[in-house]
Scaffold this motif. Structure first.
Motif, mmCIF file in Angstrom:
data_model
loop_
_atom_site.group_PDB
_atom_site.id
_atom_site.type_symbol
_atom_site.label_atom_id
_atom_site.label_comp_id
_atom_site.label_asym_id
_atom_site.label_seq_id
_atom_site.Cartn_x
_atom_site.Cartn_y
_atom_site.Cartn_z
ATOM 1 N N LEU A 41 7.855 -5.623 6.014
ATOM 2 C CA LEU A 41 7.949 -6.832 5.172
ATOM 3 C C LEU A 41 6.739 -7.144 4.321
ATOM 4 O O LEU A 41 5.643 -7.054 5.185
ATOM 5 N N GLY A 42 6.698 -7.856 3.361
ATOM 6 C CA GLY A 42 5.737 -8.343 2.499
ATOM 7 C C GLY A 42 5.875 -8.722 1.296
ATOM 8 O O GLY A 42 6.863 -8.369 0.529
ATOM 9 N N GLU A 43 4.981 -9.388 0.684
ATOM 10 C CA GLU A 43 5.167 -9.757 -0.612
ATOM 11 C C GLU A 43 4.414 -9.060 -1.640
ATOM 12 O O GLU A 43 3.173 -8.452 -1.166
ATOM 13 N N PHE A 44 4.631 -8.867 -2.868
ATOM 14 C CA PHE A 44 4.113 -8.159 -3.610
ATOM 15 C C PHE A 44 2.837 -8.952 -4.570
ATOM 16 O O PHE A 44 3.252 -10.085 -4.882
ATOM 17 N N VAL A 45 1.880 -8.245 -4.396
ATOM 18 C CA VAL A 45 0.586 -9.108 -4.993
ATOM 19 C C VAL A 45 -0.108 -7.957 -6.095
ATOM 20 O O VAL A 45 -0.462 -6.964 -5.603
ATOM 21 N N MET A 46 -0.249 -8.590 -7.331
ATOM 22 C CA MET A 46 -0.703 -7.828 -8.256
ATOM 23 C C MET A 46 -2.353 -7.244 -8.227
ATOM 24 O O MET A 46 -3.016 -8.364 -7.937
ATOM 25 N N PRO A 47 -2.532 -6.193 -8.171
ATOM 26 C CA PRO A 47 -3.896 -5.808 -7.677
ATOM 27 C C PRO A 47 -4.780 -6.312 -8.994
ATOM 28 O O PRO A 47 -4.382 -6.249 -10.130
ATOM 29 N N SER A 48 -6.155 -5.972 -8.700
ATOM 30 C CA SER A 48 -6.982 -6.595 -9.796
ATOM 31 C C SER A 48 -8.195 -5.898 -9.552
ATOM 32 O O SER A 48 -8.585 -5.670 -8.144
ATOM 33 N N GLY A 49 -9.239 -5.441 -10.334
ATOM 34 C CA GLY A 49 -10.540 -5.302 -10.253
ATOM 35 C C GLY A 49 -10.600 -3.928 -9.343
ATOM 36 O O GLY A 49 -9.686 -2.864 -9.716
ATOM 37 N N VAL A 50 -11.660 -3.952 -8.503
ATOM 38 C CA VAL A 50 -11.909 -2.494 -7.791
ATOM 39 C C VAL A 50 -10.539 -2.058 -6.927
ATOM 40 O O VAL A 50 -10.412 -0.966 -6.655
ATOM 41 N N VAL A 51 -9.780 -2.842 -6.687
ATOM 42 C CA VAL A 51 -8.437 -2.672 -6.001
ATOM 43 C C VAL A 51 -7.650 -1.318 -6.581
ATOM 44 O O VAL A 51 -7.081 -0.588 -5.929
ATOM 45 N N TRP A 52 -7.779 -1.601 -7.906
ATOM 46 C CA TRP A 52 -7.037 -0.409 -8.724
ATOM 47 C C TRP A 52 -7.757 0.914 -8.383
ATOM 48 O O TRP A 52 -6.813 1.852 -8.157
ATOM 49 N N PHE A 53 -9.082 1.120 -8.233
ATOM 50 C CA PHE A 53 -9.686 2.053 -7.874
ATOM 51 C C PHE A 53 -9.146 2.737 -6.464
ATOM 52 O O PHE A 53 -8.818 3.843 -6.348
ATOM 53 N N TYR A 54 -9.008 1.783 -5.555
ATOM 54 C CA TYR A 54 -8.551 2.149 -4.281
ATOM 55 C C TYR A 54 -6.897 2.726 -4.301
ATOM 56 O O TYR A 54 -6.930 3.636 -3.823
ATOM 57 N N ILE A 55 -6.252 2.103 -5.219
ATOM 58 C CA ILE A 55 -5.002 2.450 -5.174
ATOM 59 C C ILE A 55 -4.627 3.708 -5.950
ATOM 60 O O ILE A 55 -3.867 4.536 -5.411
ATOM 61 N N ILE A 56 -5.423 3.977 -7.146
ATOM 62 C CA ILE A 56 -5.151 5.186 -7.707
ATOM 63 C C ILE A 56 -5.911 6.248 -6.910
ATOM 64 O O ILE A 56 -5.158 7.539 -6.629
ATOM 65 N N GLY A 57 -6.965 6.191 -6.193
ATOM 66 C CA GLY A 57 -7.526 7.175 -5.011
ATOM 67 C C GLY A 57 -6.433 7.244 -3.992
ATOM 68 O O GLY A 57 -6.080 8.720 -3.669
ATOM 69 N N LEU A 58 -5.779 6.486 -3.585
ATOM 70 C CA LEU A 58 -4.799 6.576 -2.469
ATOM 71 C C LEU A 58 -3.593 7.292 -3.022
ATOM 72 O O LEU A 58 -2.960 8.351 -2.174
ATOM 73 N N GLY A 59 -3.162 7.075 -4.184
ATOM 74 C CA GLY A 59 -1.917 7.856 -4.973
ATOM 75 C C GLY A 59 -2.350 9.244 -4.948
ATOM 76 O O GLY A 59 -1.563 10.140 -4.663
ATOM 77 N N LEU A 60 -3.546 9.368 -5.857
ATOM 78 C CA LEU A 60 -3.622 10.863 -6.086
ATOM 79 C C LEU A 60 -4.102 11.808 -4.716
ATOM 80 O O LEU A 60 -3.506 12.841 -4.583
ATOM 81 N N LEU A 61 -4.727 11.167 -3.689
ATOM 82 C CA LEU A 61 -5.057 11.927 -2.678
ATOM 83 C C LEU A 61 -3.742 12.002 -1.714
ATOM 84 O O LEU A 61 -3.563 12.926 -1.058
ATOM 85 N N GLY A 62 -3.151 10.957 -1.594
ATOM 86 C CA GLY A 62 -1.692 11.011 -1.006
ATOM 87 C C GLY A 62 -0.912 12.100 -1.326
ATOM 88 O O GLY A 62 -0.282 12.782 -0.514
ATOM 89 N N THR A 63 -0.481 12.171 -2.575
ATOM 90 C CA THR A 63 0.154 13.039 -3.150
ATOM 91 C C THR A 63 -0.151 14.549 -2.921
ATOM 92 O O THR A 63 0.399 15.604 -2.628
ATOM 93 N N VAL A 91 0.832 -1.180 -0.057
ATOM 94 C CA VAL A 91 -0.070 -0.065 0.115
ATOM 95 C C VAL A 91 0.771 1.169 -0.034
ATOM 96 O O VAL A 91 0.486 2.265 -0.870
ATOM 97 N N VAL A 92 1.721 1.243 0.987
ATOM 98 C CA VAL A 92 2.812 2.344 0.765
ATOM 99 C C VAL A 92 3.421 2.560 -0.371
ATOM 100 O O VAL A 92 3.638 3.691 -1.178
ATOM 101 N N PHE A 93 3.968 1.273 -1.084
ATOM 102 C CA PHE A 93 4.509 1.416 -2.528
ATOM 103 C C PHE A 93 3.628 2.291 -3.572
ATOM 104 O O PHE A 93 4.019 3.076 -4.217
ATOM 105 N N PHE A 94 2.438 1.746 -3.623
ATOM 106 C CA PHE A 94 1.532 2.342 -4.451
ATOM 107 C C PHE A 94 0.935 3.650 -4.207
ATOM 108 O O PHE A 94 1.057 4.781 -4.924
ATOM 109 N N ARG A 95 0.985 4.103 -2.827
ATOM 110 C CA ARG A 95 0.778 5.469 -2.441
ATOM 111 C C ARG A 95 1.729 6.309 -2.903
ATOM 112 O O ARG A 95 1.612 7.650 -3.493
ATOM 113 N N ASN A 96 3.182 5.796 -3.011
ATOM 114 C CA ASN A 96 4.153 6.695 -3.402
ATOM 115 C C ASN A 96 4.565 6.635 -4.927
ATOM 116 O O ASN A 96 5.127 7.743 -5.675
#
Length: 295
Positions: free
Chosen positions: A210-232, A40-45
């Protein structure tokens, strides 16, 4: 009049940043149901880096530079604080996680006094004491022992405070975008290194980083994009707020993030804070106002 105008600008910037931070927290909590907090931190940044690089391309930065180590320090502390913050978001109510992170202004006032020679009045020291009492009520320790979430929550406040304090000095040498970029860039490269390390080295007590990278899919991409835009967006306006006026004043206004986060958390199914935590929140808000008035 100019001082009042600058203070008003700083307050407006922080109010907007506090609201968008709360919405960002909601996206982070939803995304955390499908991936590790490290991812989550990775995609936020990573989205932040892309947005900032485009902004810099459209309008090149103009600054004198010269404080590279401090710039790296700001980015590193911000990254570590964000790791702790997002981990708590994934495991405890959003309002509680934000409350922990919003202890940062208390520590910021102390660090500004230590490192930037900003004066603290007697009432400000009382305010800091009240704030620490509030922290005790929020953590509600049993037998002087703190939970993992308590420790990470306090660290998220201390780490963020060190990052915010450095902004006061960096603002003299760097474009605001350069300061934010130092945070998002380290927050992108750092997780890539930790993803690699996690394949060969894993300790449960360090699962917040620590954690494993899991490729997002579906609605998770919406969460990630919103996270990144609003975080920045939040990071940018928060940085501008701290650059406009004194750290204590802006820090006090940032407590509105707690209110926004509790309301957003309720919409996500979180329960209201307990009476003890609520009392701690009140003490911290009072402390923030006292620090602002003391300056």
């Amino acid at each position: 009049m100019n001082k009042i105008k600058n203070i008003n600008k700083g307050v407006k910037y922080m109010l907007f940043a506090s609201f968008t931070f709360a919405i960002m927290g909601a996206f982070a909590k939803l995304a955390s149901q499908n991936m590790s907090s490290l991812e989550v931190v990775f995609f936020r940044n990573v989205f932040g880096v892309a947005i900032l690089l485009y902004a810099i391309y459209k309008k090149p930065m103009k600054h004198i530079g010269g404080k590279l180590l401090l710039l790296v320090f700001r980015g590193t502390m911000g990254f570590l604080a964000l790791l702790a913050y997002f981990y708590n978001i994934a495991h405890i109510p959003l309002g509680d996680a934000v409350t922990f992170s919003k202890t940062a202004p208390i520590f910021t006032a102390i660090f500004a006094w230590l490192f930037l020679n900003e004066k603290l009045s007697f009432s400000s020291w009382i305010a800091i004491f009240v704030g620490f009492v509030g922290i005790v009520f929020i953590t509600n320790p049993t037998g002087l022992s703190f939970t993992k979430y308590d420790l990470l929550g306090i660290f998220s406040g201390v780490g963020a405070a060190l990052a915010y304090t450095s902004v006061r000095e960096l603002r003299k040498f760097y474009d605001t975008r350069a300061i934010v970029l130092s945070f998002t860039l380290i927050g992108t490269v750092g997780p890539l290194f930790l993803f690699f390390i996690s394949k060969y080295f894993y300790i449960s007590s360090l699962d917040f980083m620590l954690g494993e990278f899991v490729m997002p899919s579906g609605v998770v991409w919406f969460y990630i994009i919103g996270l990144g835009l609003l975080g920045t967006l939040s990071q940018y306006f928060m940085t501008k707020a701290y650059g406009e006026t004194k750290a204590g004043i802006v820090g006090a206004i940032s407590y509105t993030n707690i209110v926004f986060a509790i309301l957003v958390g309720l919409l996500l199914g979180d329960s209201l804070p307990s009476l003890t935590v609520s009392f701690g929140i009140v003490l911290i808000v009072v402390a923030g106002i006292m620090v602002a008035r003391g300056k």
